[in-house]
Design a protein around this motif. Sequence first.
Motif, mmCIF file in Angstrom:
data_model
loop_
_atom_site.group_PDB
_atom_site.id
_atom_site.type_symbol
_atom_site.label_atom_id
_atom_site.label_comp_id
_atom_site.label_asym_id
_atom_site.label_seq_id
_atom_site.Cartn_x
_atom_site.Cartn_y
_atom_site.Cartn_z
ATOM 1 N N CYS A 218 0.828 -1.208 0.000
ATOM 2 C CA CYS A 218 0.000 0.000 0.000
ATOM 3 C C CYS A 218 0.864 1.261 0.000
ATOM 4 O O CYS A 218 0.384 2.342 -0.339
ATOM 5 C CB CYS A 218 -0.913 -0.003 1.218
ATOM 6 S SG CYS A 218 -1.894 -1.495 1.339
ATOM 7 N N GLU B 223 -1.400 -3.702 6.789
ATOM 8 C CA GLU B 223 -2.614 -4.428 7.180
ATOM 9 C C GLU B 223 -2.549 -5.887 6.753
ATOM 10 O O GLU B 223 -3.037 -6.776 7.443
ATOM 11 C CB GLU B 223 -3.820 -3.743 6.545
ATOM 12 C CG GLU B 223 -5.156 -4.120 7.145
ATOM 13 C CD GLU B 223 -5.248 -3.785 8.630
ATOM 14 O OE1 GLU B 223 -4.673 -2.778 9.069
ATOM 15 O OE2 GLU B 223 -5.898 -4.563 9.351
ATOM 16 N N THR B 224 -1.935 -6.127 5.622
ATOM 17 C CA THR B 224 -1.904 -7.487 5.089
ATOM 18 C C THR B 224 -0.953 -8.385 5.864
ATOM 19 O O THR B 224 -1.273 -9.534 6.158
ATOM 20 C CB THR B 224 -1.450 -7.447 3.614
ATOM 21 O OG1 THR B 224 -2.264 -6.514 2.925
ATOM 22 C CG2 THR B 224 -1.569 -8.808 2.964
ATOM 23 N N CYS C 50 -2.367 3.127 4.595
ATOM 24 C CA CYS C 50 -2.874 1.789 4.888
ATOM 25 C C CYS C 50 -3.476 1.797 6.298
ATOM 26 O O CYS C 50 -2.766 2.022 7.282
ATOM 27 C CB CYS C 50 -1.744 0.765 4.766
ATOM 28 S SG CYS C 50 -2.264 -0.941 5.013
ATOM 29 N N ASP C 51 -4.753 1.589 6.349
ATOM 30 C CA ASP C 51 -5.575 1.507 7.569
ATOM 31 C C ASP C 51 -5.084 2.281 8.794
ATOM 32 O O ASP C 51 -5.461 3.423 8.986
ATOM 33 C CB ASP C 51 -5.793 0.034 7.923
ATOM 34 C CG ASP C 51 -6.779 -0.633 6.964
ATOM 35 O OD1 ASP C 51 -6.914 -0.167 5.816
ATOM 36 O OD2 ASP C 51 -7.421 -1.615 7.363
ATOM 37 N N HIS D 180 -3.324 1.846 -1.492
ATOM 38 C CA HIS D 180 -4.127 1.156 -0.469
ATOM 39 C C HIS D 180 -5.410 0.591 -1.084
ATOM 40 O O HIS D 180 -5.715 0.839 -2.263
ATOM 41 C CB HIS D 180 -4.413 2.082 0.724
ATOM 42 C CG HIS D 180 -5.221 3.302 0.409
ATOM 43 N ND1 HIS D 180 -6.531 3.246 -0.002
ATOM 44 C CD2 HIS D 180 -4.901 4.620 0.456
ATOM 45 C CE1 HIS D 180 -6.993 4.465 -0.179
ATOM 46 N NE2 HIS D 180 -6.018 5.320 0.078
ATOM 47 N N CYS D 181 -6.170 -0.163 -0.315
ATOM 48 C CA CYS D 181 -7.391 -0.808 -0.801
ATOM 49 C C CYS D 181 -8.299 0.241 -1.448
ATOM 50 O O CYS D 181 -8.454 1.347 -0.933
ATOM 51 C CB CYS D 181 -8.118 -1.492 0.345
ATOM 52 S SG CYS D 181 -7.206 -2.909 0.981
ATOM 53 N N ALA E 182 -8.908 2.170 4.927
ATOM 54 C CA ALA E 182 -7.906 3.124 4.432
ATOM 55 C C ALA E 182 -8.588 4.323 3.782
ATOM 56 O O ALA E 182 -8.300 5.482 4.130
ATOM 57 C CB ALA E 182 -6.982 2.432 3.443
HETATM 58 FE FE1 FES Z 1 -3.354 -1.633 3.104
HETATM 59 FE FE2 FES Z 1 -5.976 -2.523 2.686
HETATM 60 S S1 FES Z 1 -4.138 -3.674 2.999
HETATM 61 S S2 FES Z 1 -5.190 -0.532 2.904
#
Ligand code: FES
Length: 572
Positions: A55, A87-88, A123-124, A195-196, A202
Amino acid sequence: MRPPEELRSHQWYGTDGLRSFSHRARTRQLGYLPEEHLGKPVIAILNTWSDINPCHVHLRDRAQAVKRGVWQAGGFPLEFPVSTLSETFQKPTPMLYRNLLSMETEELLRSYPVDGAVLLGGCDKTTPALLMGAASADLPTVFVPAGPMLPGHWRNEVLGSGTDMWKYWDDKRAGLIGDCEMAELENGLARSPGHCMTMGTASTLTAAAEALGVTMPGASAIPAVDSGHDRMAAASGLRIVELVHQDLKLSKLLTAEAYEDAVATVLALGGSTNAVIHLIAMAGRSGVRLTLDDFDRIARTVPVLANLRPGGQYLMEDFHFAGGLPAFLAQLTDVLHLDRPTVAHDTLREQLANAVVHNPEVIRPREKPLAEEGGVAVLRGNLCPDGAVIKHIAAEPHLLRHTGPAVVFDDYRHMQSTINDPALGITADHVLVLRNSGPQGGPGMPEYGMLPIPDHLLKQGVRDMVRISDARMSGTSYGTCVLHVAPESYVGGPLALVRTGDLITLDVEARSLHLDVSDEELERRREAWTPPPARYGRGYGALYSEQITQADTGCDFAFLAREGEVPDPYAG
Ligand code: FES
């Protein structure tokens, strides 16, 4: 222009003493001429780039664009690598480390010769972590959102991060697709840095940052690999130098009105439930008391206008082309505080003046909302005396009022190993309960809240059930999932006392979550309950366990959230 003597960095570089002599000599060691930096605002660029974080993998380049802008405006940019919260990849959950990054941010900004900061992340947990730390340090600050990745693609279908991963994983479990399709999906789900690209955590948090006024206008929706993202980063570098000269500290932006507007934005976006925890924590660092009740109150005043997955149809690139957050906020001017400043304009009103919606299917007009009320409801009851939340717009409507017998799982592993056991006799009417997944019990409140539907029910076509936990849920997840139950079971909250077979009633319209067990019986169970053993004997986890607060107060560390003076580092 502020004279150099008024800059914070002057103490390090500009005095006659030995320390300044040493700092100037060491800056020459870094390769800079005195005329390149002396007397100029020092801008710290906090970069959460890392090889492990897809991300943020483009942020190394973006930092160069920020530097370009800072040099151009007459500042002196210095890049600081800080923790990356992926996050991953980070386990058990990056939420365990949000407060650690916030501490790193605050202390780094305080202890170095910094006049202003540019924060790079998205990222989150990164966005709240950086802003919590920066709010405590209280310098002029601009946030550069990492930007969403490009839309996913598979066999001519558009895929959304997380949302479509869960969907196709369930299809695989139900036997609808096989390994061949899954291999293709693995290639198509995430196509670029960023990011997602759903309205997950995010995108929700970067939009909240923009609504708070700490990003350049429109910054939060620019795709990570769009050249406009580079230009936005350079503009942020130009702007931060001006903000230092204006001495516009973060505390002048992060007011109670700004947080109310961020809450309204998140709710009208149909954003992630994680934003509830993070905004409460961020507000706390700004000296603003934001509560769960504020979310429920504001939710009743704003409709959901963003047609974005997981609640809607489109993705962040569509949102960007539809006009981005400025166009979106322009639909909410009746509920926003328009006279407050942002990093880019004297007032939010000025910032939104020329914003236009280019695609009313993506950013809906007020008369055609996706939902009449904001996307999150706050529940109360004997199962959650300090509150719980549900993203009811992502739930099956027929489950929003439901009574069913509980099936209790003591922790995530127990749930994983037994949920498909036919002996449990789980039906679609049961209520799945997961405990020991809260701030302490998780630890770190992992995103276990979208408990899986048992295989045999998936094969029957069941795609949603009532699920209750003290965990969080990914912003890309969906379903009738009651989350953030407080106090958590690990510290003896009522969730710890539920037994399989107890009846539970969820009534979202009444904002209630009720365990149908008498007070006397609950008291008997409470007396028989024994606290679980401490998880951490030492290390950061031990500090975390000692200091973490509950979900309803934002899961900040008690010692970071409280008021108190911190001495100037140069005083020593
Ligand atoms: Fe980084 Fe979703 S894994 S924002």
